[in-house]
Design an enzyme around this catalytic site. Structure first.
Site, PDB file in Angstrom:
ATOM      1  N   GLN A 100     -10.454  -2.696   2.275  1.00 26.15           N
ATOM      2  CA  GLN A 100      -9.983  -3.372   3.487  1.00 26.15           C
ATOM      3  C   GLN A 100      -9.961  -2.456   4.698  1.00 26.15           C
ATOM      4  OE1 GLN A 100      -6.093  -4.246   1.538  1.00 26.15           O
ATOM      5  NE2 GLN A 100      -5.197  -3.773   3.534  1.00 26.15           N
ATOM      6  N   LEU A 152       6.860   3.089   1.412  1.00 25.21           N
ATOM      7  CA  LEU A 152       7.745   1.940   1.549  1.00 25.21           C
ATOM      8  C   LEU A 152       8.748   2.107   2.689  1.00 25.21           C
ATOM      9  CD1 LEU A 152       8.559   1.287  -2.218  1.00 25.21           C
ATOM     10  CD2 LEU A 152       6.692   0.346  -0.846  1.00 25.21           C
ATOM     11  N   GLY A 210      11.018  -3.151   5.386  1.00 25.09           N
ATOM     12  CA  GLY A 210      10.249  -4.389   5.329  1.00 25.09           C
ATOM     13  C   GLY A 210       9.786  -4.685   3.912  1.00 25.09           C
ATOM     14  N   HIS A 211       9.231  -3.668   3.234  1.00 24.68           N
ATOM     15  CA  HIS A 211       8.825  -3.839   1.838  1.00 24.68           C
ATOM     16  C   HIS A 211      10.034  -4.176   0.971  1.00 24.68           C
ATOM     17  CE1 HIS A 211       5.607  -0.858   3.198  1.00 24.68           C
ATOM     18  NE2 HIS A 211       4.922  -1.939   2.879  1.00 24.68           N
ATOM     19  N   LYS A 244       4.828 -10.034   9.176  1.00 27.85           N
ATOM     20  CA  LYS A 244       4.236  -9.181  10.201  1.00 27.85           C
ATOM     21  C   LYS A 244       2.709  -9.280  10.144  1.00 27.85           C
ATOM     22  CE  LYS A 244       3.943  -4.671   9.971  1.00 27.85           C
ATOM     23  NZ  LYS A 244       2.514  -4.408  10.332  1.00 27.85           N
ATOM     24  N   MET A 248       0.837  -1.197   0.000  1.00 24.62           N
ATOM     25  CA  MET A 248       0.000   0.000   0.000  1.00 24.62           C
ATOM     26  C   MET A 248       0.880   1.258   0.000  1.00 24.62           C
ATOM     27  SD  MET A 248      -3.507  -0.753   2.071  1.00 24.62           S
ATOM     28  CE  MET A 248      -2.862  -0.608   3.734  1.00 24.62           C
TER      29      MET A 248
END
Length: 281
Positions: free
Chosen positions: A61, A33, A36-37, A149, A30
């Site tokens: 969502q 960034l 983690g991305h 995560k 989404m």
């Protein structure tokens, strides 16, 4: 690196790539960034010839009182980070591109989606399953990469892909943390300095559970109580849930046997943080 904003554009580009016999990896995000991305991008680059990173803040969502409008967005920043990480294509559609005026089809994964975030955020996983289905249909990747995560999300997507015979491998990648243990999240930017410091109680609580299991504790209720009490010692923590459920179906258990998921969701101010650890006797 190419930036595509329409389904037609990205499909035409990928048709050419596929005709050259190249494998395609998808990293759905989404945006906003962080490392983690980018760890997902690195995994995708190792396994696939071409990496597509989608950036789409998916409205279906988010609940009515959640942070859809406030969710951090910065496409220029994300494009720079993605290019530096070696992404080949960014797919960044609008909500109108993904959900046309008469859109009325949704994907619902029962069972594994109904506890944890599925219970506290009604409709969330229907939105996740729907948008991931659309992305897999549009991109048709050989593999798609998701972070642990959002462990329940990974389980939901794996169940959906298996049940619906989708031809994409789902690859889950370990959590990336700050040096002090805080799990990386785009929502971390919402935290005040005091809230961020308080958020470290999640990592400490996961470590406490690991220590208790290593010392022989197998009673799920005692483990859960110990973790909950540890979190509640932090005055800024407002607990949504602390649960320990069996893998892979997230069913309730009384005693630790095999692998189980310890999952946490806690609010600090207006920011809801999630974290987890897999426990094994």
């Amino acid at each position: 690196m190419r930036l595509c904003k329409t389904i037609e554009e990205v499909r035409l580009l990928l048709k050419t790539i596929r005709s050259e016999g190249k494998s395609i990896g998808l990293v759905p995000t989404m945006g906003y960034l962080h490392q983690g991305h980018l760890s997902l991008v690195r995994q995708a680059k190792e396994r696939c010839d071409v990496v597509v990173l989608s950036i789409f803040v998916n409205p279906t969502q988010f609940g009515p009182n959640e942070d859809y409008e406030a969710y951090p967005r910065d496409l220029d920043r994300d494009a720079t980070l993605a290019a530096d990480a070696g992404v080949n294509i960014i797919f960044a559609p609008t909500a109108q591109e993904m959900y046309t005026r008469f859109f009325s089809s949704y994907v619902n994964v029962t069972g594994v989606s109904e506890s944890l975030c599925g219970k506290s955020r009604p409709g969330h996983f229907q939105g996740v399953a729907t948008v991931v289905t659309k992305l897999l249909n549009i991109i048709q990747p050989d593999a798609a990469f998701f972070g642990q995560k959002d462990f329940q999300q990974v389980l939901v997507i794996k169940r959906m892909v298996e049940d619906l015979n989708m031809n994409t491998e789902i690859v889950d990648v370990p959590i990336i943390r700050e040096p002090d243990g805080l799990a990386l999240s785009s929502r971390n930017v919402y935290l005040s300095p005091g809230e961020r410091k308080a958020g470290l109680v999640l990592f400490r609580s996961l470590n406490l559970a690991q220590e208790l299991v290593a010392n022989g504790e197998k009673d799920i209720n005692r483990l859960r109580t110990a973790v909950l009490n540890n979190i509640l010692e932090e005055p800024l923590a407002n607990v949504d849930y602390v649960e320990i459920l069996a893998l892979p179906n997230l069913t309730k258990i009384e005693h630790l046997s095999g692998k189980v998921l310890l999952a946490l969701a806690v609010r600090f101010g207006n920011t809801r943080l999630i974290d987890n650890a897999v426990l094994e006797a």
